[in-house]
Motif scaffolding. Structure first.
Motif, PDB file in Angstrom:
ATOM      1  N   VAL A   1      -3.973   2.425  11.065  1.00 47.44           N
ATOM      2  CA  VAL A   1      -2.917   1.675  12.104  1.00 47.44           C
ATOM      3  C   VAL A   1      -3.210   1.174  13.631  1.00 47.44           C
ATOM      4  O   VAL A   1      -3.088   0.233  13.729  1.00 47.44           O
TER       5      VAL A   1
ATOM      6  N   ALA B   1      -5.283   0.012   3.878  1.00 45.38           N
ATOM      7  CA  ALA B   1      -4.489  -1.082   3.385  1.00 45.38           C
ATOM      8  C   ALA B   1      -4.717  -2.608   4.010  1.00 45.38           C
ATOM      9  O   ALA B   1      -5.186  -2.846   3.091  1.00 45.38           O
TER      10      ALA B   1
ATOM     11  N   ASP C   1      -3.569  -3.934   0.705  1.00 48.41           N
ATOM     12  CA  ASP C   1      -3.328  -5.021   0.305  1.00 48.41           C
ATOM     13  C   ASP C   1      -3.949  -5.888   0.466  1.00 48.41           C
ATOM     14  O   ASP C   1      -4.576  -6.760   1.460  1.00 48.41           O
TER      15      ASP C   1
ATOM     16  N   ASP D   1      -6.832   5.496   2.185  1.00 47.57           N
ATOM     17  CA  ASP D   1      -5.920   4.128   1.718  1.00 47.57           C
ATOM     18  C   ASP D   1      -6.599   3.157   3.343  1.00 47.57           C
ATOM     19  O   ASP D   1      -6.631   2.745   4.537  1.00 47.57           O
TER      20      ASP D   1
ATOM     21  N   HIS E   1      -1.658  -8.804   1.004  1.00 51.15           N
ATOM     22  CA  HIS E   1      -1.066  -9.526   2.373  1.00 51.15           C
ATOM     23  C   HIS E   1      -1.523  -9.385   3.878  1.00 51.15           C
ATOM     24  O   HIS E   1      -0.870 -10.336   4.334  1.00 51.15           O
ATOM     25  N   LYS E   2      -2.553  -8.531   3.598  1.00 57.84           N
ATOM     26  CA  LYS E   2      -3.090  -8.155   4.887  1.00 57.84           C
ATOM     27  C   LYS E   2      -4.071  -8.712   5.360  1.00 57.84           C
ATOM     28  O   LYS E   2      -3.913 -10.101   5.642  1.00 57.84           O
TER      29      LYS E   2
ATOM     30  N   THR F   1       0.392  -1.020  -0.011  1.00 55.22           N
ATOM     31  CA  THR F   1       0.388  -0.349   0.128  1.00 55.22           C
ATOM     32  C   THR F   1       1.205   0.865  -0.028  1.00 55.22           C
ATOM     33  O   THR F   1       0.456   1.741  -0.723  1.00 55.22           O
ATOM     34  N   SER F   2       2.678   1.378   0.640  1.00 55.14           N
ATOM     35  CA  SER F   2       2.955   2.389   0.459  1.00 55.14           C
ATOM     36  C   SER F   2       3.087   3.311  -0.540  1.00 55.14           C
ATOM     37  O   SER F   2       2.993   4.125  -0.919  1.00 55.14           O
TER      38      SER F   2
HETATM   39  C1  LIG Z   1      -0.146  -1.523   6.428  1.00 55.46           C
HETATM   40  C2  LIG Z   1      -0.376  -0.381   5.943  1.00 55.46           C
HETATM   41  C3  LIG Z   1       0.363   0.163   4.936  1.00 55.46           C
HETATM   42  C4  LIG Z   1       1.569   0.321   4.427  1.00 55.46           C
HETATM   43  O1  LIG Z   1       0.960  -0.622   3.801  1.00 55.46           O
HETATM   44  P1  LIG Z   1       2.381  -1.853   2.933  1.00 55.46           P
HETATM   45  O2  LIG Z   1       2.349  -3.274   2.696  1.00 55.46           O
HETATM   46  O3  LIG Z   1       3.524  -1.925   4.320  1.00 55.46           O
HETATM   47  O4  LIG Z   1       3.202  -0.837   2.231  1.00 55.46           O
HETATM   48  C5  LIG Z   1      -0.200   1.784   4.411  1.00 55.46           C
HETATM   49  N1  LIG Z   1      -1.504   2.498   5.137  1.00 55.46           N
HETATM   50  C6  LIG Z   1      -2.196   2.119   6.471  1.00 55.46           C
HETATM   51  C7  LIG Z   1      -3.385   2.260   7.526  1.00 55.46           C
HETATM   52  C8  LIG Z   1      -1.290   0.219   6.970  1.00 55.46           C
HETATM   53  O5  LIG Z   1      -2.401  -0.035   7.574  1.00 55.46           O
END
Ligand SMILES: *Cc1c(COP(=O)(O)O)cnc(C)c1O
Length: 492
Positions: free
Chosen positions: A254, A281, A308, A279, A310-311, A158-159
């Motif tokens: 986060v 993520a 993501d 965002d 992957h999360k 997500t970055s």
């Molecule tokens: C994990 C996260 C990111 C970053 O994502 P990556 O996959 O680690 O680059 C950005 N925003 C939020 C809210 C996240 O939880």
């Protein structure tokens, strides 16, 4: 036109060596052992420690000179089993609760292996792996209520997905010339909440706008951006002659998993003609759960969404993704021309636009395959249920914390993240020590965060394997350590 040659039998073992196995049967037997080993590892992951401190001699093994001579694949695999496997971070383990890490899945392990076998490069050209990625893009457009013809792209995480959205919004605000002339003194300003991920500011920095161009707007008691403060900030910047261009909403912060009021952000963005990026993520894939989907109301009105697989999506690392409402704007921000990358109507160079026209990478791996496999193998409904289940487990942990007089909860539980602490002397140092000792014990691995200046034990339940019995183990361990460490005086 048929220009095929009669097929020749396999070439004899002569001439310069290629890198393929000399003995395919032996290589195949070894490959089966390696596959069995890693499946054993995943099947029995619960029985081992989450993580263990890394001995000096293990680390020293990775300060070796470049091996110029060959070794047996079996020997290298033994080294992997001895040195690497036991000393990974442990995020597939059900009691890995730190940060926001997914647990991975078996379909993904196998798909990654198949993808490596194809060795596909998804930067462009006419081959079905590209269609697989486009299939996942269409699935995601439908899931998030984006129009047909929306574009998207797999990226590392997500970055980078956020960065792509910032660059598309920037090109939209400044026009195509800015891609040639640079951004100069653009006066562009962007908005996100104080709970936004640090990669948003980094994206603005990398986009040449400076991290100082990001206004951090305060949040309400539930951790959501205060839209009144946002409107004031936008009006103030306009009055000062600056150019507001982008609002970044967070869907799953986060720290505590808060979801901004995305509908309200869409209203503001629409009225002020700003780009709304979300965002999401870890949070956005909550859309897969019928129970959680209503929390994301308004996300369908965003210009772009980053998340993501992957999360919460449980894909093996890495699998970030960006979805864009306006394909033309997306492509306009990234497409370039190079003579050796010329497109043709037919042949292998057909199939344009190419995926390299939608992001910074030219060569791109087949990340889409592990996600395509997972959706087909498990079904989107089961993936959504696994996500909802992490929230149920988190709620059970919150109730458990609330019942214990020695524990204090430090934030509401919007989704799957529980922040709490042990009540004792010098609580910041005590709780930091509890988390460190817990991690070193291998029993459970939460992480920490700071909320209103107070250090919290942060348990993010992201892994589909985590059950109620795991949070019971966590709570009992925190109580035991809290008592022991307060008695022995960690603060001394
Ligand atoms: C994990 C996260 C990111 C970053 O994502 P990556 O996959 O680690 O680059 C950005 N925003 C939020 C809210 C996240 O939880």
């Amino acid at each position: 036109m048929d220009i095929t040659e009669p097929s020749s039998s396999a070439s004899q073992d002569a001439g310069p060596r290629d890198l393929d196995p000399r003995d395919w049967d032996a290589a195949r037997a070894q490959a089966h052992r390696m596959l069995d080993d890693i499946l054993d590892h995943v099947q029995h992951i619960r029985e081992g420690p989450v993580w263990q401190p890394i001995p000096d001699e293990v680390r020293a093994a990775f300060d070796a000179p470049l091996p110029w001579e060959a070794s047996d694949l079996a020997d290298v695999h033994d080294e992997f089993k001895r040195l690497i496997l036991p000393h990974a971070a442990g995020n597939p383990h059900p009691r890995f609760m730190g940060w926001v890490n997914g647990g991975g899945n078996v379909a993904g392990i196998l798909a990654d292996m198949l993808a490596a076998g194809l060795n596909a490069n998804l930067g462009g050209r006419d081959h079905i792996p590209v269609d697989v990625e486009k299939q996942v893009i269409r699935w995601m457009a439908a899931l998030f209520g984006f129009p047909e013809g929306s574009s998207g792209l797999f990226v590392t995480g997500t970055s980078l997905a956020n960065m792509i959205a910032v660059l598309a919004a920037r090109a939209d605000a400044l026009g195509q010339e800015s891609r040639v002339e640079g951004v100069g003194d653009s006066g562009l300003v962007a908005y996100a909440s104080t709970s936004a991920h640090s990669c948003i500011a980094k994206a603005l920095d990398m986009a040449g706008l400076g991290s100082g161009s990001l206004r951090l707007i305060p949040v309400d008691g539930a951790g959501r951006i205060r839209t009144d403060a946002l409107e004031q900030a936008i009006a103030g910047d306009r009055a000062a002659g600056l150019k507001p261009f982008l609002i970044v909403g967070t869907a799953g912060s986060v720290d505590i998993g808060a979801i901004d009021d995305l509908g309200a952000l869409a209203d503001i963005a629409q009225r002020d003609r700003l780009w709304l990026h979300v965002d999401g993520a870890f949070g956005a894939l909550g859309k897969l759960s019928e129970e959680l989907a209503p929390l994301f109301a308004g996300i369908e009105r965003a210009q772009s969404i980053a998340f993501d697989f992957h999360k919460w999506g449980q894909a093996p690392y890495d699998a970030g993704f960006v979805l864009m409402r306006d394909e033309a704007k997306h492509r306009a921000a990234f497409a370039t021309a190079a003579p050796y990358l010329q497109r043709h109507a037919r042949g292998l160079a057909a199939g344009q636009p190419w995926l390299c026209d939608y992001g910074p990478d030219l060569s791109r791996g087949f990340r889409a395959l592990k996600v395509w496999f997972a959706f087909k193998t498990y079904g989107a409904a089961a993936m959504g249920e696994a996500i909802a289940n992490t929230c149920h487990v988190a709620q059970a942990l919150a109730r458990r914390v609330d019942e214990e007089p020695e524990l204090e909860r430090l934030a509401p539980v919007a989704l799957n993240i529980v922040c709490f602490r042990y009540l004792g002397p010098d609580p910041d140092r005590l709780n930091a020590e509890i988390v460190t000792v817990l991690q070193e014990s291998g029993l459970a691995a939460p992480s920490t965060t700071v909320l209103d200046g107070r250090l919290a034990i942060r348990a993010a339940i992201v892994n589909h394997r985590t059950r109620i019995e795991d949070i019971e183990i966590l709570v009992r361990a925190v109580l035991r350590l809290g008592r022991d460490l307060s008695r022995s005086g960690v603060s001394a």
